[in-house]
Design an enzyme around this catalytic site. Structure first.
Site, PDB file in Angstrom:
ATOM      1  N   TRP A 167     100.049  49.716  94.495  1.00 38.10           N
ATOM      2  CA  TRP A 167      99.309  50.900  94.923  1.00 38.10           C
ATOM      3  C   TRP A 167      97.821  50.583  95.130  1.00 38.10           C
ATOM      4  CZ3 TRP A 167     102.193  54.581  96.703  1.00 38.10           C
ATOM      5  CH2 TRP A 167     103.447  54.825  96.134  1.00 38.10           C
ATOM      6  N   GLU A 372      93.049  57.191  89.955  1.00 38.52           N
ATOM      7  CA  GLU A 372      91.785  57.209  89.188  1.00 38.52           C
ATOM      8  C   GLU A 372      91.934  57.993  87.892  1.00 38.52           C
ATOM      9  OE1 GLU A 372      89.127  55.690  89.396  1.00 38.52           O
ATOM     10  OE2 GLU A 372      89.099  54.834  91.395  1.00 38.52           O
ATOM     11  N   GLY A 373      93.113  57.886  87.281  1.00 41.01           N
ATOM     12  CA  GLY A 373      93.395  58.636  86.062  1.00 41.01           C
ATOM     13  C   GLY A 373      94.037  59.948  86.457  1.00 41.01           C
ATOM     14  N   ASP A 376      96.550  64.583  83.661  1.00 36.69           N
ATOM     15  CA  ASP A 376      96.879  64.581  82.220  1.00 36.69           C
ATOM     16  C   ASP A 376      96.007  63.591  81.450  1.00 36.69           C
ATOM     17  OD1 ASP A 376      98.944  66.332  82.834  1.00 36.69           O
ATOM     18  OD2 ASP A 376     100.422  64.738  83.067  1.00 36.69           O
TER      19      ASP A 376
HETATM   20  P1  TGC Z   1      90.533  52.495  74.976  1.00 34.01           P
HETATM   21  O1  TGC Z   1      90.816  51.710  73.746  1.00 34.01           O
HETATM   22  O2  TGC Z   1      90.399  53.971  74.891  1.00 34.01           O
HETATM   23  O3  TGC Z   1      89.225  51.918  75.681  1.00 34.01           O
HETATM   24  C1  TGC Z   1      88.912  50.539  75.746  1.00 34.01           C
HETATM   25  C2  TGC Z   1      87.394  50.423  75.695  1.00 34.01           C
HETATM   26  O4  TGC Z   1      86.844  51.025  76.867  1.00 34.01           O
HETATM   27  C3  TGC Z   1      86.002  52.150  76.510  1.00 34.01           C
HETATM   28  N1  TGC Z   1      86.246  53.189  77.492  1.00 34.01           N
HETATM   29  C4  TGC Z   1      85.451  53.332  78.570  1.00 34.01           C
HETATM   30  N2  TGC Z   1      84.319  52.704  78.905  1.00 34.01           N
HETATM   31  C5  TGC Z   1      83.740  53.075  80.061  1.00 34.01           C
HETATM   32  N3  TGC Z   1      84.259  54.047  80.846  1.00 34.01           N
HETATM   33  C6  TGC Z   1      85.393  54.694  80.537  1.00 34.01           C
HETATM   34  N4  TGC Z   1      85.882  55.641  81.353  1.00 34.01           N
HETATM   35  C7  TGC Z   1      86.048  54.346  79.340  1.00 34.01           C
HETATM   36  N5  TGC Z   1      87.180  54.761  78.712  1.00 34.01           N
HETATM   37  C8  TGC Z   1      87.287  54.044  77.583  1.00 34.01           C
HETATM   38  C9  TGC Z   1      86.426  52.513  75.107  1.00 34.01           C
HETATM   39  O5  TGC Z   1      85.376  53.147  74.416  1.00 34.01           O
HETATM   40  C10 TGC Z   1      86.758  51.158  74.527  1.00 34.01           C
HETATM   41  O6  TGC Z   1      85.532  50.510  74.244  1.00 34.01           O
HETATM   42  P2  TGC Z   1      85.405  49.455  73.029  1.00 34.01           P
HETATM   43  O7  TGC Z   1      83.956  49.116  73.005  1.00 34.01           O
HETATM   44  O8  TGC Z   1      85.881  50.195  71.825  1.00 34.01           O
HETATM   45  O9  TGC Z   1      86.300  48.312  73.400  1.00 34.01           O
HETATM   46  O10 TGC Z   1      91.637  52.072  76.041  1.00 34.01           O
HETATM   47  P3  TGC Z   1      93.147  52.529  76.190  1.00 34.01           P
HETATM   48  O11 TGC Z   1      93.940  51.302  76.482  1.00 34.01           O
HETATM   49  O12 TGC Z   1      93.553  53.384  75.020  1.00 34.01           O
HETATM   50  O13 TGC Z   1      93.136  53.420  77.544  1.00 34.01           O
HETATM   51  C11 TGC Z   1      92.293  54.479  77.722  1.00 34.01           C
HETATM   52  C12 TGC Z   1      92.575  55.266  79.017  1.00 34.01           C
HETATM   53  C13 TGC Z   1      93.968  55.839  79.016  1.00 34.01           C
HETATM   54  C14 TGC Z   1      91.600  56.399  79.058  1.00 34.01           C
HETATM   55  C15 TGC Z   1      92.370  54.400  80.243  1.00 34.01           C
HETATM   56  O14 TGC Z   1      93.087  53.277  80.214  1.00 34.01           O
HETATM   57  C16 TGC Z   1      92.512  55.122  81.554  1.00 34.01           C
HETATM   58  O15 TGC Z   1      91.529  55.680  82.015  1.00 34.01           O
HETATM   59  N6  TGC Z   1      93.727  55.140  82.213  1.00 34.01           N
HETATM   60  C17 TGC Z   1      93.847  55.597  83.590  1.00 34.01           C
HETATM   61  C18 TGC Z   1      93.957  54.409  84.505  1.00 34.01           C
HETATM   62  C19 TGC Z   1      93.273  54.638  85.816  1.00 34.01           C
HETATM   63  O16 TGC Z   1      92.467  55.510  86.000  1.00 34.01           O
HETATM   64  N7  TGC Z   1      93.566  53.759  86.784  1.00 34.01           N
HETATM   65  C20 TGC Z   1      92.887  53.817  88.041  1.00 34.01           C
HETATM   66  C21 TGC Z   1      93.205  52.593  88.889  1.00 34.01           C
HETATM   67  S1  TGC Z   1      92.132  52.379  90.288  1.00 34.01           S
HETATM   68  C22 TGC Z   1      92.566  53.606  91.335  1.00 34.01           C
HETATM   69  O17 TGC Z   1      93.336  54.472  91.077  1.00 34.01           O
HETATM   70  C23 TGC Z   1      91.879  53.591  92.631  1.00 34.01           C
HETATM   71  S2  TGC Z   1      92.289  54.859  93.698  1.00 34.01           S
HETATM   72  C24 TGC Z   1      90.913  54.724  94.614  1.00 34.01           C
HETATM   73  C25 TGC Z   1      90.843  55.400  95.839  1.00 34.01           C
HETATM   74  O18 TGC Z   1      91.638  55.112  96.766  1.00 34.01           O
HETATM   75  O19 TGC Z   1      89.918  56.258  95.936  1.00 34.01           O
HETATM   76  P1  FAD Z   2     102.251  56.747  85.195  1.00 32.77           P
HETATM   77  O1  FAD Z   2     101.183  56.115  84.381  1.00 32.77           O
HETATM   78  O2  FAD Z   2     103.618  56.192  85.117  1.00 32.77           O
HETATM   79  O3  FAD Z   2     102.275  58.298  84.873  1.00 32.77           O
HETATM   80  C1  FAD Z   2     103.373  59.122  85.269  1.00 32.77           C
HETATM   81  C2  FAD Z   2     103.208  60.503  84.611  1.00 32.77           C
HETATM   82  O4  FAD Z   2     103.191  60.358  83.191  1.00 32.77           O
HETATM   83  C3  FAD Z   2     101.895  61.177  84.987  1.00 32.77           C
HETATM   84  O5  FAD Z   2     102.093  62.562  85.106  1.00 32.77           O
HETATM   85  C4  FAD Z   2     100.993  60.894  83.796  1.00 32.77           C
HETATM   86  O6  FAD Z   2      99.971  61.861  83.618  1.00 32.77           O
HETATM   87  C5  FAD Z   2     102.003  60.951  82.659  1.00 32.77           C
HETATM   88  N1  FAD Z   2     101.551  60.190  81.503  1.00 32.77           N
HETATM   89  C6  FAD Z   2     101.377  58.841  81.397  1.00 32.77           C
HETATM   90  N2  FAD Z   2     100.914  58.530  80.175  1.00 32.77           N
HETATM   91  C7  FAD Z   2     100.782  59.699  79.491  1.00 32.77           C
HETATM   92  C8  FAD Z   2     100.349  60.054  78.191  1.00 32.77           C
HETATM   93  N3  FAD Z   2      99.923  59.131  77.309  1.00 32.77           N
HETATM   94  N4  FAD Z   2     100.362  61.343  77.840  1.00 32.77           N
HETATM   95  C9  FAD Z   2     100.748  62.305  78.705  1.00 32.77           C
HETATM   96  N5  FAD Z   2     101.184  62.044  79.965  1.00 32.77           N
HETATM   97  C10 FAD Z   2     101.185  60.754  80.345  1.00 32.77           C
HETATM   98  N6  FAD Z   2      95.313  51.569  91.564  1.00 32.77           N
HETATM   99  C11 FAD Z   2      94.453  50.504  91.657  1.00 32.77           C
HETATM  100  O7  FAD Z   2      94.338  49.703  90.736  1.00 32.77           O
HETATM  101  N7  FAD Z   2      93.719  50.309  92.792  1.00 32.77           N
HETATM  102  C12 FAD Z   2      93.796  51.124  93.856  1.00 32.77           C
HETATM  103  O8  FAD Z   2      93.091  50.918  94.867  1.00 32.77           O
HETATM  104  C13 FAD Z   2      94.703  52.242  93.800  1.00 32.77           C
HETATM  105  N8  FAD Z   2      94.865  53.050  94.879  1.00 32.77           N
HETATM  106  C14 FAD Z   2      95.845  54.021  94.861  1.00 32.77           C
HETATM  107  C15 FAD Z   2      96.122  54.719  96.030  1.00 32.77           C
HETATM  108  C16 FAD Z   2      97.146  55.674  96.039  1.00 32.77           C
HETATM  109  C17 FAD Z   2      97.485  56.393  97.318  1.00 32.77           C
HETATM  110  C18 FAD Z   2      97.851  55.971  94.833  1.00 32.77           C
HETATM  111  C19 FAD Z   2      98.917  57.034  94.819  1.00 32.77           C
HETATM  112  C20 FAD Z   2      97.585  55.257  93.683  1.00 32.77           C
HETATM  113  C21 FAD Z   2      96.590  54.269  93.681  1.00 32.77           C
HETATM  114  N9  FAD Z   2      96.343  53.488  92.544  1.00 32.77           N
HETATM  115  C22 FAD Z   2      95.451  52.423  92.604  1.00 32.77           C
HETATM  116  C23 FAD Z   2      97.181  53.636  91.356  1.00 32.77           C
HETATM  117  C24 FAD Z   2      96.799  54.813  90.470  1.00 32.77           C
HETATM  118  O9  FAD Z   2      95.617  54.578  89.785  1.00 32.77           O
HETATM  119  C25 FAD Z   2      97.966  55.071  89.509  1.00 32.77           C
HETATM  120  O10 FAD Z   2      99.025  55.589  90.289  1.00 32.77           O
HETATM  121  C26 FAD Z   2      97.602  56.027  88.391  1.00 32.77           C
HETATM  122  O11 FAD Z   2      96.706  55.417  87.498  1.00 32.77           O
HETATM  123  C27 FAD Z   2      98.829  56.531  87.614  1.00 32.77           C
HETATM  124  O12 FAD Z   2      99.672  55.500  87.274  1.00 32.77           O
HETATM  125  P2  FAD Z   2     101.262  55.595  87.612  1.00 32.77           P
HETATM  126  O13 FAD Z   2     101.412  55.966  89.040  1.00 32.77           O
HETATM  127  O14 FAD Z   2     101.868  54.303  87.160  1.00 32.77           O
HETATM  128  O15 FAD Z   2     101.793  56.785  86.750  1.00 32.77           O
END
Ligand code: TGC
Ligand code: FAD
Length: 392
Positions: A167, A372-373, A376
């Site tokens: 993704w 981007e998270g 939930d």
């Molecule tokens: P956790 O133990 O909570 O955190 C590890 C360390 O990181 C610190 N921290 C942060 N620091 C900066 N910014 C944040 N937002 C931070 N959140 C946590 C935390 O304090 C800790 O620091 P330290 O000093 O104690 O080591 O980590 P965890 O493994 O329990 O996970 C936390 C969680 C669930 C919040 C995190 O992993 C998360 O945000 N999950 C969502 C993943 C996500 O957003 N993926 C996005 C992928 S990129 C994408 O989707 C691009 S789409 C782009 C587009 O097309 O526009």
């Molecule tokens: P999952 O993590 O499997 O989650 C599935 C469901 O379970 C969700 O409803 C979620 O909220 C819920 N869930 C998971 N854990 C918990 C919990 N602890 N408690 C309660 N509910 C929970 N990623 C990149 O790295 N780079 C990119 O450029 C990028 N671009 C993207 C572009 C598109 C169009 C899309 C759709 C996604 C992209 N992503 C990218 C990935 C995106 O960041 C992930 O899809 C997102 O972080 C969610 O992960 P997942 O799809 O594996 O869902």
């Protein structure tokens, strides 16, 4: 019926902006009106990223807009946010492209890169000569990126990377991929690597069949024994915190972008409701139930504007915490999706036609709610912030 966007400002929001901020917003708005709106439905139908806009957007300083030096525009965070708002008023996929290039590729190089990496990549990325992508998510690790399986192994003066990313926005059009991997022998610490996408063993394949973000490229990446010189490691990256810091930048832009998508849907629905007549030759806007939807939308959009402006003002003072950004992303994307659904409803059958932008925004926002998270995950980040208890 042709509907032209008129802007949305119920509570003198513009009076909270400086002249420079309004100028940036109006420039971006005109660019989108003149260049994206005329082609976006065709792009969406064809599943085509409008690559012809890459250079013109670079010329307006949209990439890495809030970074200083290296050819970047040095905008404030509020100005950058207003650009994101206008881009997403056009299309979430185009805003995604700019978000990734800026917040997820240029920002990590700026924050964690060596001086040599900054000089090599930032001017080229700013000018749109080179494109980038960000590989964090894996097939089995989305919300929980800390579990990633991608590994980097040090062999002499090189690292060898193996793993899969899924993704990934702009994956197959990128010249450089920011890859997050666990380094073997270094306690499996997560670090960031700059991987040129023409290296042997690196493959990007597009994900087809998306009903959402059709004007954006989304790919899966595979790395099989990809060798990179040790100077491709971003030296200041270390731990999950590094990619999460990048996400803060992108989530902030999304919170503004979602306001743009909501404004597009609301303005279209409002104009339509004044024009469309049902029962006694009255516009549907004269019915109380339609007015309730419009009143809900304008209230929520106004609250969303104020929320993200405050986060932007805090960010400009270096006081925006990641929990503040989570609140803005979570609230504004939810709000925009609800506005898209209500607007779609107001247009009746026309709401499902791509003659109007609403259904496209609605479908796009389903991805924006997840990436981007997820909604939930941001709920839990806010919950942790207020209770001190982690509930992931
Ligand atoms: P956790 O133990 O909570 O955190 C590890 C360390 O990181 C610190 N921290 C942060 N620091 C900066 N910014 C944040 N937002 C931070 N959140 C946590 C935390 O304090 C800790 O620091 P330290 O000093 O104690 O080591 O980590 P965890 O493994 O329990 O996970 C936390 C969680 C669930 C919040 C995190 O992993 C998360 O945000 N999950 C969502 C993943 C996500 O957003 N993926 C996005 C992928 S990129 C994408 O989707 C691009 S789409 C782009 C587009 O097309 O526009
Ligand atoms: P999952 O993590 O499997 O989650 C599935 C469901 O379970 C969700 O409803 C979620 O909220 C819920 N869930 C998971 N854990 C918990 C919990 N602890 N408690 C309660 N509910 C929970 N990623 C990149 O790295 N780079 C990119 O450029 C990028 N671009 C993207 C572009 C598109 C169009 C899309 C759709 C996604 C992209 N992503 C990218 C990935 C995106 O960041 C992930 O899809 C997102 O972080 C969610 O992960 P997942 O799809 O594996 O869902």
């Amino acid at each position: 019926m042709a509907i032209k966007f008129r802007g949305v400002d119920f509570l003198e929001f513009d009076s909270l902006l400086s002249d420079d901020e309004r100028l940036v917003r109006d420039t971006a708005r005109k660019f989108i009106e003149d260049n994206l709106i005329p082609i976006i439905e065709e792009c969406n139908r064809a599943g085509r990223f409008p690559r012809e806009l890459v250079k013109p957007m670079a010329e307006l300083g949209f990439y890495g807009a809030s970074l200083k030096g290296y050819g970047c525009a040095g905008m404030s965070n509020v100005e950058y946010g207003l650009v994101m708002q206008e881009l997403e008023r056009g299309d979430s996929g185009v805003r995604s492209f700019v978000s990734v290039q800026s917040a997820l590729v240029m920002y990590p190089i700026y924050a964690f890169g060596s001086e040599e990496q900054k000089k090599t990549w930032l001017p080229a990325l700013q000018s749109g000569e080179k494109l980038g992508c960000f590989g964090l998510t894996e097939p089995d690790f989305g919300s929980n990126p800390g579990g990633m399986r991608t590994r980097a192994r040090k062999v002499g003066k090189e690292y060898v990377l193996n793993g899969e990313k899924m993704w990934i926005t702009s994956g197959s059009i990128a010249d450089v991929a920011v890859i997050w991997a666990k380094v073997e022998g270094e306690d499996n610490k997560i670090r960031g690597f700059l991987v040129e996408t023409d290296r042997p063993g690196f493959r990007a394949e597009d994900i087809h069949g998306k009903w959402s973000l059709r004007a954006s490229v989304t790919s899966s990446l595979s790395m099989q024994d990809v060798h990179v010189p040790e100077c491709n490691l971003m030296p200041k990256s270390g731990g999950l915190k590094s990619p999460l810091m990048c996400l803060n930048q992108a989530r902030y832009g999304i919170a503004w972008g979602a306001v743009g998508a909501a404004m597009a849907c609301y303005d279209c629905a409002l104009q339509y409701s004044l024009f469309r007549k049902q029962f006694r030759e009255q516009p549907i806007a004269s019915h109380q139930l339609v007015q309730e939807k419009l009143a809900w939308m304008i209230s929520e959009i106004t609250k969303g504007q104020l929320l993200v402006l405050q986060v932007g003002r805090l960010k400009d003072k270096d006081r925006a915490g990641f929990q503040h950004i989570s609140m803005a992303k979570r609230n504004n994307v939810w709000m925009a999706l609800e506005c898209a659904r209500l607007s779609r409803d107001i247009l009746g059958a026309n709401g499902v036609a791509d003659e109007y932008p609403i259904f496209r925004h609605m479908a796009n926002l389903e991805s924006v709610k997840t990436y981007e998270g997820t909604h939930d995950i941001h709920t839990l980040i806010i919950g942790q912030s207020v209770t001190g208890i982690e509930a992931f």
